[in-house]
Scaffold this motif. Structure first.
Motif, PDB file in Angstrom:
ATOM      1  N   ARG A 174      39.887  -2.461 -66.782  1.00 41.69           N
ATOM      2  CA  ARG A 174      40.171  -2.891 -68.148  1.00 41.69           C
ATOM      3  C   ARG A 174      39.153  -2.280 -69.117  1.00 41.69           C
ATOM      4  N   PRO A 175      39.635  -1.745 -70.266  1.00 42.04           N
ATOM      5  CA  PRO A 175      38.685  -1.281 -71.281  1.00 42.04           C
ATOM      6  C   PRO A 175      38.079  -2.470 -72.014  1.00 42.04           C
ATOM      7  N   ARG A 176      37.125  -2.193 -72.845  1.00 44.26           N
ATOM      8  CA  ARG A 176      36.489  -3.150 -73.746  1.00 44.26           C
ATOM      9  C   ARG A 176      35.667  -4.206 -73.008  1.00 44.26           C
ATOM     10  N   THR A 177      36.311  -5.097 -72.257  1.00 47.35           N
ATOM     11  CA  THR A 177      35.555  -6.122 -71.533  1.00 47.35           C
ATOM     12  C   THR A 177      35.035  -5.615 -70.186  1.00 47.35           C
ATOM     13  N   GLU A 178      35.610  -4.541 -69.663  1.00 44.07           N
ATOM     14  CA  GLU A 178      35.148  -3.886 -68.436  1.00 44.07           C
ATOM     15  C   GLU A 178      34.798  -4.885 -67.317  1.00 44.07           C
ATOM     16  N   PRO A 179      35.749  -5.754 -66.934  1.00 38.29           N
ATOM     17  CA  PRO A 179      35.416  -6.793 -65.950  1.00 38.29           C
ATOM     18  C   PRO A 179      35.180  -6.241 -64.549  1.00 38.29           C
ATOM     19  N   HIS A 180      34.212  -6.840 -63.867  1.00 38.21           N
ATOM     20  CA  HIS A 180      33.964  -6.619 -62.448  1.00 38.21           C
ATOM     21  C   HIS A 180      34.173  -7.959 -61.757  1.00 38.21           C
ATOM     22  N   ILE A 181      35.114  -8.013 -60.831  1.00 39.55           N
ATOM     23  CA  ILE A 181      35.414  -9.260 -60.124  1.00 39.55           C
ATOM     24  C   ILE A 181      35.472  -8.945 -58.640  1.00 39.55           C
ATOM     25  N   TYR A 182      34.514  -9.495 -57.892  1.00 36.93           N
ATOM     26  CA  TYR A 182      34.425  -9.234 -56.454  1.00 36.93           C
ATOM     27  C   TYR A 182      34.381 -10.565 -55.690  1.00 36.93           C
ATOM     28  N   ASP A 183      35.065 -10.596 -54.566  1.00 42.16           N
ATOM     29  CA  ASP A 183      34.898 -11.666 -53.587  1.00 42.16           C
ATOM     30  C   ASP A 183      34.022 -11.089 -52.484  1.00 42.16           C
ATOM     31  N   LEU A 184      32.784 -11.581 -52.379  1.00 42.64           N
ATOM     32  CA  LEU A 184      31.813 -11.064 -51.408  1.00 42.64           C
ATOM     33  C   LEU A 184      31.670 -12.046 -50.261  1.00 42.64           C
ATOM     34  N   ARG A 185      31.866 -11.561 -49.043  1.00 40.16           N
ATOM     35  CA  ARG A 185      31.813 -12.410 -47.853  1.00 40.16           C
ATOM     36  C   ARG A 185      30.683 -11.927 -46.963  1.00 40.16           C
ATOM     37  N   LEU A 186      29.600 -12.713 -46.963  1.00 41.16           N
ATOM     38  CA  LEU A 186      28.368 -12.327 -46.280  1.00 41.16           C
ATOM     39  C   LEU A 186      28.293 -12.959 -44.896  1.00 41.16           C
ATOM     40  N   PRO A 187      28.208 -12.163 -43.829  1.00 39.38           N
ATOM     41  CA  PRO A 187      27.943 -12.743 -42.513  1.00 39.38           C
ATOM     42  C   PRO A 187      26.508 -13.249 -42.428  1.00 39.38           C
ATOM     43  N   ALA A 188      26.230 -14.080 -41.435  1.00 35.64           N
ATOM     44  CA  ALA A 188      24.889 -14.646 -41.273  1.00 35.64           C
ATOM     45  C   ALA A 188      23.851 -13.536 -41.165  1.00 35.64           C
ATOM     46  N   GLY A 189      22.751 -13.706 -41.906  1.00 31.97           N
ATOM     47  CA  GLY A 189      21.642 -12.767 -41.832  1.00 31.97           C
ATOM     48  C   GLY A 189      21.814 -11.499 -42.642  1.00 31.97           C
ATOM     49  N   SER A 190      22.812 -11.449 -43.519  1.00 27.20           N
ATOM     50  CA  SER A 190      23.083 -10.215 -44.268  1.00 27.20           C
ATOM     51  C   SER A 190      22.631 -10.339 -45.721  1.00 27.20           C
ATOM     52  N   ALA A 191      22.611  -9.205 -46.393  1.00 27.28           N
ATOM     53  CA  ALA A 191      22.291  -9.149 -47.816  1.00 27.28           C
ATOM     54  C   ALA A 191      23.171  -8.095 -48.473  1.00 27.28           C
ATOM     55  N   VAL A 192      23.335  -8.219 -49.787  1.00 31.29           N
ATOM     56  CA  VAL A 192      24.140  -7.251 -50.533  1.00 31.29           C
ATOM     57  C   VAL A 192      23.478  -7.039 -51.891  1.00 31.29           C
ATOM     58  N   ARG A 193      23.539  -5.797 -52.367  1.00 36.59           N
ATOM     59  CA  ARG A 193      22.881  -5.415 -53.624  1.00 36.59           C
ATOM     60  C   ARG A 193      23.878  -4.684 -54.528  1.00 36.59           C
ATOM     61  N   PRO A 194      24.890  -5.359 -55.007  1.00 37.42           N
ATOM     62  CA  PRO A 194      25.883  -4.676 -55.856  1.00 37.42           C
ATOM     63  C   PRO A 194      25.291  -4.261 -57.190  1.00 37.42           C
ATOM     64  N   GLU A 195      25.656  -3.066 -57.642  1.00 39.22           N
ATOM     65  CA  GLU A 195      25.179  -2.555 -58.928  1.00 39.22           C
ATOM     66  C   GLU A 195      26.156  -2.963 -60.034  1.00 39.22           C
ATOM     67  N   LEU A 196      25.580  -3.399 -61.162  1.00 41.66           N
ATOM     68  CA  LEU A 196      26.381  -3.762 -62.326  1.00 41.66           C
ATOM     69  C   LEU A 196      25.850  -3.012 -63.541  1.00 41.66           C
ATOM     70  N   PRO A 197      26.720  -2.695 -64.502  1.00 43.42           N
ATOM     71  CA  PRO A 197      26.259  -2.000 -65.702  1.00 43.42           C
ATOM     72  C   PRO A 197      25.258  -2.852 -66.481  1.00 43.42           C
ATOM     73  N   ALA A 198      24.242  -2.214 -67.017  1.00 45.30           N
ATOM     74  CA  ALA A 198      23.283  -2.902 -67.874  1.00 45.30           C
ATOM     75  C   ALA A 198      24.011  -3.473 -69.087  1.00 45.30           C
ATOM     76  N   GLY A 199      23.657  -4.686 -69.462  1.00 45.63           N
ATOM     77  CA  GLY A 199      24.270  -5.338 -70.607  1.00 45.63           C
ATOM     78  C   GLY A 199      25.476  -6.177 -70.269  1.00 45.63           C
ATOM     79  N   HIS A 200      25.997  -6.063 -69.042  1.00 39.15           N
ATOM     80  CA  HIS A 200      27.127  -6.889 -68.641  1.00 39.15           C
ATOM     81  C   HIS A 200      26.660  -8.315 -68.353  1.00 39.15           C
ATOM     82  N   ARG A 201      27.381  -9.266 -68.908  1.00 35.70           N
ATOM     83  CA  ARG A 201      27.126 -10.661 -68.579  1.00 35.70           C
ATOM     84  C   ARG A 201      27.578 -10.896 -67.143  1.00 35.70           C
ATOM     85  N   ALA A 202      26.757 -11.591 -66.357  1.00 35.01           N
ATOM     86  CA  ALA A 202      27.046 -11.743 -64.934  1.00 35.01           C
ATOM     87  C   ALA A 202      26.830 -13.175 -64.481  1.00 35.01           C
TER      88      ALA A 202
END
Length: 282
Positions: A174-202
């Motif tokens: 989508r333009p303008r609002t540029e939404p990022h919508i993810y369903d993240l499913r973390l197994p036990a003992g894991s980590a995730v470092r998703p990158e988001l645009p600077a200035g985006h409300r999160a």
């Protein structure tokens, strides 16, 4: 590692009822919604008691924003005044752009069993609020997903998921609002470092398990985390967790809401009420 986004607040959702008595957990909505711009509301429905959902959402109007419904379990049928009919099942997404107006219903197609999922309201910019409405069903088979090096599954509904060498465009851009919508499913003992645009409300919502957010905050299921607009993300889980991660570019426009109408001025709200009353809506 660069600076992490600060955690601004961790808060629980609030019990709510909508439609013909459907019980919900209202995660975003009500007073202070400008803090979540461009997002207006996030509702979670999660129950195996049919009395909580059986009455559904009979015909009702929307104007001025988009609704994104993400079904985890259950069956829900959509019908609207434009003749669209769709059936949402586990893993499916419905993306509806109300714009100048849609009258629709959302009714369960089951009398027992679990009903789980989310509905997110995404604001439209002022110059798009009276555009033509639109509707799209996205079956689960058309929603991209990937597994990171640590085994985290990312269901990429909107935007583009980026982490290290992994990059996956989502089902919707989508333009303008540029939404990022993810369903993240973390197994036990894991980590995730998703990158988001600077200035985006999160924000992120833990809907199962428990996570450690930004190395410093233990967050249990049922809690929303509001983050600063700049910096990196680091999410981990010792026992496993599921997270809905939502980010978007703020519109920084006036928000005037009256029930299912979200415009930029009181006069526009009054016009929406007249249009609905006079049968010229949509």
């Amino acid at each position: 590692m660069n600076q992490l986004r600060r955690v601004l607040a961790v808060q629980p959702g609030q019990p709510a009822s909508d439609g013909a008595g459907v019980r919900l957990n209202r995660v975003i909505g009500g007073a202070g919604i400008e803090r979540f711009d461009p997002f207006l509301m996030l509702d979670e429905f999660s129950t195996d008691n049919a009395d909580d959902y059986i009455a559904g959402f009979p015909p009702h109007p929307h104007r001025g924003f988009e609704t994104i419904t993400y079904m985890l379990e259950g069956r829900m049928r959509h019908e609207d005044h434009m003749g669209n009919v769709g059936l949402l099942q586990g893993g499916d997404v419905q993306w509806m752009t109300a714009a100048r107006g849609i009258i629709h219903s959302e009714m369960p197609e089951q009398e027992q069993g679990a009903m789980r999922g989310f509905q997110l309201w995404l604001n439209l910019p002022a110059d798009s609020k009276m555009a033509d409405p639109d509707y799209r069903d996205i079956p689960s088979t058309q929603i991209p997903r990937l597994h990171t090096a640590e085994g985290v599954e990312a269901v990429v509904i909107a935007g583009t998921f980026v982490e290290a060498e992994f990059r996956q465009a989502g089902a919707v851009q989508r333009p303008r609002t540029e939404p990022h919508i993810y369903d993240l499913r973390l197994p036990a003992g894991s980590a995730v470092r998703p990158e988001l645009p600077a200035g985006h409300r999160a924000v992120l919502y833990v809907y199962q398990g428990e996570i450690q957010a930004q190395q410093s905050h233990e967050v249990k299921a049922g809690r929303l985390v509001r983050l600063d607009d700049d910096g990196e993300l680091l999410l981990s889980s010792e026992g496993g967790a599921c997270i809905l991660l939502i980010a978007g570019k703020p519109l920084n426009e006036p928000i005037v809401q009256y029930g299912p109408f979200v415009m930029n001025s009181r006069e526009e709200i009054e016009q929406a009420l007249r249009d609905f009353r006079d049968g010229t809506f949509g």
